[in-house]
Design an enzyme around this catalytic site. Structure first.
Site, PDB file in Angstrom:
ATOM      1  N   THR A  85       0.239  -0.895   0.065  1.00 31.18           N
ATOM      2  CA  THR A  85       0.015   0.051   0.226  1.00 31.18           C
ATOM      3  C   THR A  85       1.026   1.284  -0.220  1.00 31.18           C
ATOM      4  O   THR A  85       1.971   1.536   0.658  1.00 31.18           O
ATOM      5  CB  THR A  85      -0.929  -0.315   1.386  1.00 31.18           C
ATOM      6  OG1 THR A  85      -1.733   1.651   1.139  1.00 31.18           O
ATOM      7  CG2 THR A  85      -0.314   0.193   2.563  1.00 31.18           C
TER       8      THR A  85
ATOM      9  N   HIS B  56       2.433 -11.151  14.112  1.00 36.03           N
ATOM     10  CA  HIS B  56       3.177 -12.650  14.944  1.00 36.03           C
ATOM     11  C   HIS B  56       2.723 -13.654  15.651  1.00 36.03           C
ATOM     12  O   HIS B  56       3.989 -14.145  16.054  1.00 36.03           O
ATOM     13  CB  HIS B  56       2.928 -11.752  16.140  1.00 36.03           C
ATOM     14  CG  HIS B  56       5.040 -11.295  17.374  1.00 36.03           C
ATOM     15  ND1 HIS B  56       5.678 -12.216  16.628  1.00 36.03           N
ATOM     16  CD2 HIS B  56       4.947 -10.330  17.797  1.00 36.03           C
ATOM     17  CE1 HIS B  56       6.590 -11.837  17.484  1.00 36.03           C
ATOM     18  NE2 HIS B  56       6.539 -11.517  18.240  1.00 36.03           N
TER      19      HIS B  56
END
Length: 426
Positions: free
Chosen positions: A344, A397
């Site tokens: 992006t 994560h």
């Protein structure tokens, strides 16, 4: 007589919202004419006529949600719209009809009978300003719109107002009178004299909102940052831009460099190109890179397929075509489905730094930002003004460790600062 039905649009789409009817009841239509536009959570689609005829009746109105296969109107076969002369006849007859005789004045009448009161209430309800979805929901739940209190300061009633009215038990009038004045005042819109505009979220905006919240709730999302010295890329573009345009008929932008750098980094750190499926990790052996594009209806992420197999010109051309389709609202479902990683670019709007949100179920997204001239230390004694860009990697994560994410971003940085290496690694 045939029904106008919402066609199949892919396994992931089960419903949509009628955003616009292009034809009105009584209009003649020909095979292939656009009847209505349907807004889904991914793309806008046009429903066309499957035969010649006349649009006899519109069953579902603009703003209403419809499901795949549902009939939204009826179309007569081989008919034609009534002529102006025919439609004018009833009006002329009514105009020439004798006026009713005047009735003598009557004294004040007693309170209307229950049937009269009901009819008067229905007449008042017909004057209410309510969205089509609110009227439909009220009919389904058996709720009188006169009993619905909207929060819109202009009195318009929406579907959520009807939902609230259906869930809340009606309080006796005596209880309402006994409620503290402060509570009654709090229910009224504050500063009713202030101008406001109430807009219903488009289906796509609702989906974007839901997916972003889902990403925040389901992923253990962290973001790591770095910066890139764009001197080498700007030099390559300056030297090669004209010849590149002449040879390939497409501009040499920044996205091809970043796409190639991301592909090279994904090959080195494959868990960034994976997703979680229950208790399994699916590591993708392909490189379909989503490119976030800001369109009128909201953010969309069309996918550049097999980016590792495309040349710089192929990437630039594909991105240009997808961005053009996004702006014209012509993206197909196949343009949006899949994708293994997303890029992006907030820099086109002037963003200096941001933390992008994951495009689930992907586990990584790279954020590009504005190129800005900043002083950079060359050695202990010298510094130079260099064109610098902050880059950000948001990652999940749960399967990507912090050290892996940091090294991934450093790899992207190194590849961008040495553009020739993109030909080997990307």
């Amino acid at each position: 007589m045939s029904e106008i039905k919402i066609p199949e649009m892919g396994e992931s789409i089960t419903e949509g919202t009628i955003s616009k009817w292009y034809k009105s009841e009584g209009d003649s239509v020909s095979l292939g004419d656009i009847l209505l536009e349907l807004e889904t959570d991914k793309v806008n689609l046009e429903v066309t006529a499957e035969q010649d005829g006349v649009l006899e009746k519109i069953v579902r109105q603009e703003g209403e949600t419809v499901r795949i296969g549902e009939a939204v109107g009826t179309l007569s076969e081989g008919g034609s719209a009534p002529s102006a002369a025919n439609t004018a006849a009833p009006a002329n007859e009514e105009k020439n009809a004798p006026a009713p005789e005047a009735q003598p004045s009557q004294p004040s009448s007693p309170a209307p009978a229950p049937a009269q009161a009901s009819s008067e209430k229905q007449a008042d309800a017909s004057q209410l300003t309510a969205s089509p979805a609110a009227r439909k929901l009220a009919r389904e739940k058996g709720i009188d719109l006169q009993d619905v209190r909207g929060v819109d300061p202009y009195g318009r009633v929406y579907g959520q107002d009807v939902e609230a009215a259906g869930k809340a038990p009606a309080a006796p009038a005596s209880q309402a009178a006994e409620r503290p004045a402060a509570v009654q005042k709090a229910e009224q819109p504050q500063d009713p004299g202030k101008p406001v505009e109430r807009k219903r979220m488009s289906r796509r905006r609702q989906t974007i909102a839901n997916r972003l919240v889902e990403a925040q709730h389901t992923a253990a999302m962290l973001t790591t940052f770095n910066e890139v010295d764009m001197t080498a890329i700007l030099d390559v573009r300056k030297r090669r831009k004209a010849k590149f345009q002449e040879k390939h008929d497409v501009g040499l932008g920044f996205m091809s460099f970043f796409t190639k750098a991301v592909v090279g980094a994904l090959k080195a750190f494959p868990l960034l190109n994976a997703e979680i499926d229950g208790e399994d990790i699916i590591v993708k052996q392909f490189y379909d890179i989503g490119i976030a594009v800001s369109a009128k209806e909201g953010l969309v992420v069309p996918v550049v397929r097999d980016a590792d197999r495309l040349s710089f010109a192929g990437i630039e051309r594909t991105i240009g075509e997808l961005a053009g389709k996004a702006r014209e609202n012509k993206l197909a479902l196949s343009d949006l489905q899949g994708g293994s990683f997303t890029i992006t670019n907030g820099g086109v709007f002037g963003s200096l730094l941001s933390t992008p949100i994951l495009n689930t179920p992907q586990v990584g997204i790279l954020g590009m930002h504005k190129i800005q001239l900043r002083p950079v230390a060359i050695d202990a004694e010298r510094s130079e003004n260099r064109p610098m860009m902050y880059i950000a990697l948001s990652y999940d994560h749960r399967i990507v460790d912090g050290s892996e994410a940091v090294r991934f971003l450093v790899t992207v940085k190194d590849l961008l600062e040495d553009p020739e290496s993109l030909l080997l690694e990307g």
